[in-house]
Design a protein around this motif. Sequence first.
Motif, PDB file in Angstrom:
ATOM      1  N   TYR A   1      -9.828   9.472  25.129  1.00 13.56           N
ATOM      2  CA  TYR A   1     -10.852  10.380  25.466  1.00 13.56           C
ATOM      3  C   TYR A   1     -10.695  11.472  24.450  1.00 13.56           C
ATOM      4  O   TYR A   1      -9.559  11.931  23.976  1.00 13.56           O
ATOM      5  CB  TYR A   1     -10.452  11.002  26.661  1.00 13.56           C
ATOM      6  N   HIS A   2     -11.959  11.865  24.018  1.00 12.56           N
ATOM      7  CA  HIS A   2     -12.154  13.138  23.224  1.00 12.56           C
ATOM      8  C   HIS A   2     -13.205  13.807  23.800  1.00 12.56           C
ATOM      9  O   HIS A   2     -14.315  13.340  24.186  1.00 12.56           O
ATOM     10  CB  HIS A   2     -12.540  12.735  21.691  1.00 12.56           C
ATOM     11  N   GLY A   3     -12.943  15.080  24.266  1.00  8.43           N
ATOM     12  CA  GLY A   3     -13.902  16.160  24.636  1.00  8.43           C
ATOM     13  C   GLY A   3     -13.226  16.988  25.555  1.00  8.43           C
ATOM     14  O   GLY A   3     -12.070  17.108  25.483  1.00  8.43           O
ATOM     15  N   GLY A   4     -14.111  17.655  26.542  1.00 14.36           N
ATOM     16  CA  GLY A   4     -13.490  18.694  27.367  1.00 14.36           C
ATOM     17  C   GLY A   4     -13.761  18.520  28.689  1.00 14.36           C
ATOM     18  O   GLY A   4     -13.951  17.149  29.271  1.00 14.36           O
ATOM     19  N   GLU A   5     -13.383  19.316  29.691  1.00 11.45           N
ATOM     20  CA  GLU A   5     -13.912  19.228  30.979  1.00 11.45           C
ATOM     21  C   GLU A   5     -15.121  18.817  31.353  1.00 11.45           C
ATOM     22  O   GLU A   5     -15.351  18.403  32.553  1.00 11.45           O
ATOM     23  CB  GLU A   5     -13.402  20.378  31.993  1.00 11.45           C
ATOM     24  N   ASP A   6     -16.183  19.156  30.519  1.00  6.61           N
ATOM     25  CA  ASP A   6     -17.605  18.820  30.774  1.00  6.61           C
ATOM     26  C   ASP A   6     -18.031  17.823  30.277  1.00  6.61           C
ATOM     27  O   ASP A   6     -19.044  17.547  30.205  1.00  6.61           O
ATOM     28  CB  ASP A   6     -18.392  20.186  30.440  1.00  6.61           C
ATOM     29  N   GLY A   7     -17.296  17.013  30.064  1.00 15.57           N
ATOM     30  CA  GLY A   7     -17.620  15.667  29.380  1.00 15.57           C
ATOM     31  C   GLY A   7     -17.339  15.362  27.778  1.00 15.57           C
ATOM     32  O   GLY A   7     -16.598  16.400  27.268  1.00 15.57           O
ATOM     33  N   GLY A   8     -17.194  14.117  27.429  1.00 16.17           N
ATOM     34  CA  GLY A   8     -16.792  13.626  26.308  1.00 16.17           C
ATOM     35  C   GLY A   8     -17.101  12.301  26.029  1.00 16.17           C
ATOM     36  O   GLY A   8     -18.108  11.717  26.490  1.00 16.17           O
ATOM     37  N   THR A   9     -16.234  11.804  25.367  1.00 20.96           N
ATOM     38  CA  THR A   9     -16.268  10.277  24.856  1.00 20.96           C
ATOM     39  C   THR A   9     -15.252   9.323  25.287  1.00 20.96           C
ATOM     40  O   THR A   9     -14.062   9.818  24.816  1.00 20.96           O
ATOM     41  CB  THR A   9     -16.655  10.154  23.611  1.00 20.96           C
ATOM     42  N   ILE A  10     -15.250   8.354  25.891  1.00 24.42           N
ATOM     43  CA  ILE A  10     -13.999   7.409  26.114  1.00 24.42           C
ATOM     44  C   ILE A  10     -14.202   6.344  25.348  1.00 24.42           C
ATOM     45  O   ILE A  10     -15.443   5.790  25.281  1.00 24.42           O
ATOM     46  CB  ILE A  10     -13.773   6.870  27.793  1.00 24.42           C
ATOM     47  N   THR A  11     -13.194   6.027  24.491  1.00 22.14           N
ATOM     48  CA  THR A  11     -13.300   5.146  23.426  1.00 22.14           C
ATOM     49  C   THR A  11     -12.391   3.778  23.481  1.00 22.14           C
ATOM     50  O   THR A  11     -11.173   4.044  23.682  1.00 22.14           O
ATOM     51  CB  THR A  11     -12.994   5.561  22.192  1.00 22.14           C
ATOM     52  N   LEU A  12     -12.936   2.508  23.783  1.00 19.94           N
ATOM     53  CA  LEU A  12     -11.927   1.510  23.719  1.00 19.94           C
ATOM     54  C   LEU A  12     -12.027   0.859  22.476  1.00 19.94           C
ATOM     55  O   LEU A  12     -13.046   0.396  21.772  1.00 19.94           O
ATOM     56  CB  LEU A  12     -12.786   0.263  24.714  1.00 19.94           C
ATOM     57  N   THR A  13     -10.788   0.953  22.020  1.00 21.82           N
ATOM     58  CA  THR A  13     -10.665   0.410  20.508  1.00 21.82           C
ATOM     59  C   THR A  13     -10.222  -1.048  20.799  1.00 21.82           C
ATOM     60  O   THR A  13      -9.312  -1.148  21.452  1.00 21.82           O
ATOM     61  CB  THR A  13      -9.551   1.302  19.549  1.00 21.82           C
ATOM     62  N   LEU A  14     -11.096  -1.938  19.973  1.00 23.62           N
ATOM     63  CA  LEU A  14     -10.610  -3.403  19.990  1.00 23.62           C
ATOM     64  C   LEU A  14     -10.098  -3.797  18.716  1.00 23.62           C
ATOM     65  O   LEU A  14     -10.243  -3.363  17.486  1.00 23.62           O
ATOM     66  CB  LEU A  14     -12.053  -4.082  20.286  1.00 23.62           C
ATOM     67  N   ALA A  15      -9.445  -5.030  19.001  1.00 27.26           N
ATOM     68  CA  ALA A  15      -8.801  -5.585  17.631  1.00 27.26           C
ATOM     69  C   ALA A  15     -10.019  -5.975  16.889  1.00 27.26           C
ATOM     70  O   ALA A  15     -11.101  -6.491  17.001  1.00 27.26           O
ATOM     71  CB  ALA A  15      -7.993  -6.921  17.993  1.00 27.26           C
ATOM     72  N   GLY A  16      -9.670  -6.033  15.328  1.00 28.47           N
ATOM     73  CA  GLY A  16     -10.702  -6.398  14.561  1.00 28.47           C
ATOM     74  C   GLY A  16     -11.855  -5.160  14.073  1.00 28.47           C
ATOM     75  O   GLY A  16     -12.756  -5.543  13.253  1.00 28.47           O
ATOM     76  N   GLY A  17     -11.609  -4.152  14.550  1.00 28.61           N
ATOM     77  CA  GLY A  17     -12.368  -2.950  14.352  1.00 28.61           C
ATOM     78  C   GLY A  17     -13.350  -2.634  15.191  1.00 28.61           C
ATOM     79  O   GLY A  17     -14.043  -1.652  14.937  1.00 28.61           O
ATOM     80  N   GLY A  18     -13.612  -3.390  16.131  1.00 26.09           N
ATOM     81  CA  GLY A  18     -14.660  -2.947  17.066  1.00 26.09           C
ATOM     82  C   GLY A  18     -14.287  -1.794  18.014  1.00 26.09           C
ATOM     83  O   GLY A  18     -13.210  -1.428  18.205  1.00 26.09           O
TER      84      GLY A  18
END
Length: 152
Positions: A105-122
């Motif tokens: 997760y990158h962001g603050g209490e008011d929202g941000g981005t959840i990132t799913l990092t996948l094998a192979g660079g996805g």
Amino acid sequence: MSPAMKIKNYKPLALMAADREDLDVVSAVLQDSVAKVGDVAFLPDQRRFALVANRFVWEEGANKTKGPFTRVRVGVHFDDVLSVRTKSVRLDAKSAIVDILSVTYHGGEDGGTITLTLAGGGIVALAVDAINVTVRDISEPWRTQSKPDHEA
């Protein structure tokens, strides 16, 4: 997939995440889960991104060097999702397999981005109002002889 069977001492997992520390646990639990892209969906009217995957049961096999190991079907949903972006992942390639490496997760209490990092660079990036994740094992576990190997 091997047939489901009763496995001694297995307890189905059920987790909720509402902050970064919780999401770190979700990331550890989902590491090396594999899913068909066809088992992943963004439901914009419900503000939900959901997936079903085969989860490696790290809580049972992390310290083992030889099998058998265990996998189980897991259902995951991310709520309060505003939009979904992908990189090197085609959501229309329904039979393609993705392997989850981490959830951050990158962001603050008011929202941000959840990132799913996948094998192979996805990457799957979820713009969210808040961290609101539910993880639940949804099948009986099954045995597997292979353990994910990050050295290979």
